[in-house]
Design a protein around this motif. Structure first.
Motif, PDB file in Angstrom:
ATOM      1  N   CYS A   1      12.559  85.581 -33.595  1.00 16.98           N
ATOM      2  CA  CYS A   1      13.920  85.301 -34.067  1.00 16.98           C
ATOM      3  C   CYS A   1      14.027  85.515 -35.572  1.00 16.98           C
ATOM      4  O   CYS A   1      15.107  85.455 -36.139  1.00 16.98           O
ATOM      5  CB  CYS A   1      14.348  83.887 -33.698  1.00 16.98           C
ATOM      6  SG  CYS A   1      13.567  82.603 -34.701  1.00 16.98           S
TER       7      CYS A   1
ATOM      8  N   CYS B   1       8.383  78.518 -35.224  1.00 17.50           N
ATOM      9  CA  CYS B   1       9.015  78.184 -33.940  1.00 17.50           C
ATOM     10  C   CYS B   1       7.968  77.867 -32.853  1.00 17.50           C
ATOM     11  O   CYS B   1       6.901  78.488 -32.811  1.00 17.50           O
ATOM     12  CB  CYS B   1       9.866  79.339 -33.437  1.00 17.50           C
ATOM     13  SG  CYS B   1      11.234  79.741 -34.507  1.00 17.50           S
TER      14      CYS B   1
ATOM     15  N   CYS C   1       8.299  84.148 -35.933  1.00 19.57           N
ATOM     16  CA  CYS C   1       8.813  84.221 -34.559  1.00 19.57           C
ATOM     17  C   CYS C   1       9.651  85.483 -34.396  1.00 19.57           C
ATOM     18  O   CYS C   1      10.125  86.063 -35.374  1.00 19.57           O
ATOM     19  CB  CYS C   1       9.657  82.977 -34.303  1.00 19.57           C
ATOM     20  SG  CYS C   1      10.453  82.940 -32.701  1.00 19.57           S
TER      21      CYS C   1
ATOM     22  N   HIS D   1      12.946  77.533 -30.349  1.00 20.34           N
ATOM     23  CA  HIS D   1      12.993  77.778 -31.799  1.00 20.34           C
ATOM     24  C   HIS D   1      13.053  76.487 -32.601  1.00 20.34           C
ATOM     25  O   HIS D   1      13.508  76.465 -33.741  1.00 20.34           O
ATOM     26  CB  HIS D   1      14.142  78.744 -32.118  1.00 20.34           C
ATOM     27  CG  HIS D   1      14.012  80.006 -31.326  1.00 20.34           C
ATOM     28  ND1 HIS D   1      13.112  80.998 -31.656  1.00 20.34           N
ATOM     29  CD2 HIS D   1      14.584  80.389 -30.152  1.00 20.34           C
ATOM     30  CE1 HIS D   1      13.162  81.949 -30.735  1.00 20.34           C
ATOM     31  NE2 HIS D   1      14.047  81.600 -29.808  1.00 20.34           N
TER      32      HIS D   1
HETATM   33 ZN   LIG Z   1      12.178  81.463 -33.332  1.00 22.65          ZN
END
Ligand SMILES: [Zn+2]
Length: 398
Positions: free
Chosen positions: A258, A263, A256, A245
């Protein structure tokens, strides 16, 4: 009262048995005379410590003939088969499980398709049953288990062994993995993220001479495990090495998993490559499909994987400057594409990192391959159980 303090005194003299076992762990058999010379202990103290280790079967006596023609002397050697270790490397979609001895020799091993997103109870229930079957298979009793090591594909808080907000593991956040599994199998459980255990396994089995090593896993996601001064560096909370990340320029337009934008993982992971291929009409579901296509000579897949190598290399070039490792080991599914991914990595790291940092740097594929995780999970347990303090406790509790 007096009796009690005397009892404590005799326990106190056993302290140090762990340090003695540490000497014998190299596998070489040594006689009492050799051990007295090596440790500087009094013969009577040494005898007490050997007895303590013998009673727990941590060591076994062997007869060694003395070359000067005298009587054969008893020698003592580390007993790798004194206990067994259960280890598991649980990935996003597949799992590998093993039973090993105290020297990481694999006594039984299984690989299976298991999705981590089925949640903790179902996944760990499967793991418990698999461990029990494998114990039966190897002819071991539950009381011979000295510990259980588990690798998970997400961040794990090291002190509690609990996953913390793992992005691809719904239902696992904060789940008490050590307590759940430990209460059912009756042994201590250590949990870490999969990349950390892979780094441990690779360092122990393939590169014990390396003081500073980075293990990069490129699979469904991307992460790295850090060996610093021969020890795993986990950081304050266990989050060290999460390079997937880190922001890279080429990913700025991509979201991403996340939730952030930009990332490394969003452009260079196996999942990202598979998504790109299927968007372009090439059938690919996961990182293993990408490797299959690369091996089959699909030029689109080859171009993608070389570019992914460069993207990961770009991030690693900064890490090489910052950390100065002597070895970078590349593992995970994507590393099975071999030179195709290493070529891109090397190209960028050697051109972008400081010459002093790359002078003696080796960049190589994992030797253990998909076994790195289970070997590493076993190493994590063995190092914990055979630490001198733990051995001292095991012999004074007996
Ligand atoms: Zn990420």
């Amino acid at each position: 009262m007096r009796m009690l303090s005397e009892a404590n005194g005799s326990n106190g003299s056993i302290a140090g048995a762990g340090a003695l076992l540490n000497i014998l762990r190299d596998g070489q058999a040594r006689t009492r005379a050799e051990l007295v010379q090596l440790t500087g202990l009094a013969r009577s103290t040494l005898a007490q410590r050997l007895d303590a280790l013998l009673s727990q079967q941590w060591i076994i006596p062997t007869e060694e003939a003395i070359s000067s023609g005298g009587r054969p002397a008893i020698a003592f050697t580390f007993n790798r088969t004194a206990r067994v270790v259960l280890s598991a490397d649980l990935g996003a979609t597949h799992a590998r499980v093993a039973v090993t001895d105290l020297g990481t020799t694999v006594l039984a091993e299984r690989a299976a398709e298991v999705s981590i997103d089925r949640g903790p109870e179902e996944t760990l229930g499967w793991l418990q049953r698999t461990f029990e079957e494998m114990l039966t298979e190897t002819g071991h009793r539950p009381d011979e288990i000295c510990g259980i090591g588990v690798g998970l594909p997400g961040p794990v808080e090291h002190s509690s062994g609990r996953p913390v907000n793992p992005p691809i593991m719904p239902g696992w956040d904060g789940f008490p993995v050590p307590e759940w599994l430990g209460s059912r199998l009756g042994a201590p459980v250590l949990v870490d993220n999969d990349v950390n255990i892979m780094a441990l396994g690779e360092h122990w089995a393939a590169r014990p001479e390396s003081d500073h090593l980075i293990f990069v896993k490129i699979g469904t996601g991307i992460g790295c495990g850090i060996i610093s001064d021969r020890r795993l560096h986990r950081g304050a909370q266990g989050a060290a090495g999460d390079i997937g990340h880190i922001r890279v320029a080429s990913a700025l337009g991509t979201v991403c998993r996340c939730g952030n934008v930009g990332c490394l993982e969003a452009v260079a992971s196996g999942a990202a490559m598979a998504a790109k291929l299927s968007a372009d009409g090439v059938e690919a579901e996961d990182s293993r499909d990408v490797v299959r296509l690369v091996r089959g000579g699909n030029t689109h897949a080859v171009q993608l994987i070389r570019q992914a190598g460069r993207e990961v290399g770009d991030v690693l070039a900064s890490i090489v400057n910052f950390f100065n490792p002597s070895v970078i080991v590349v593992g995970g599914d994507i590393s099975e594409a071999g030179e195709q991914v290493l070529a891109g990595l090397r190209e960028v790291i050697y051109s972008r990192s400081l010459p002093l940092a790359t002078q003696h740097l080796t960049i190589t594929a994992s030797e253990l391959g998909d076994r790195a995780g289970v070997i590493g999970a076993a190493v994590m347990v063995i190092e914990h159980v055979l630490a001198p303090g733990s051995v001292d406790r095991s012999v004074s509790a007996a």
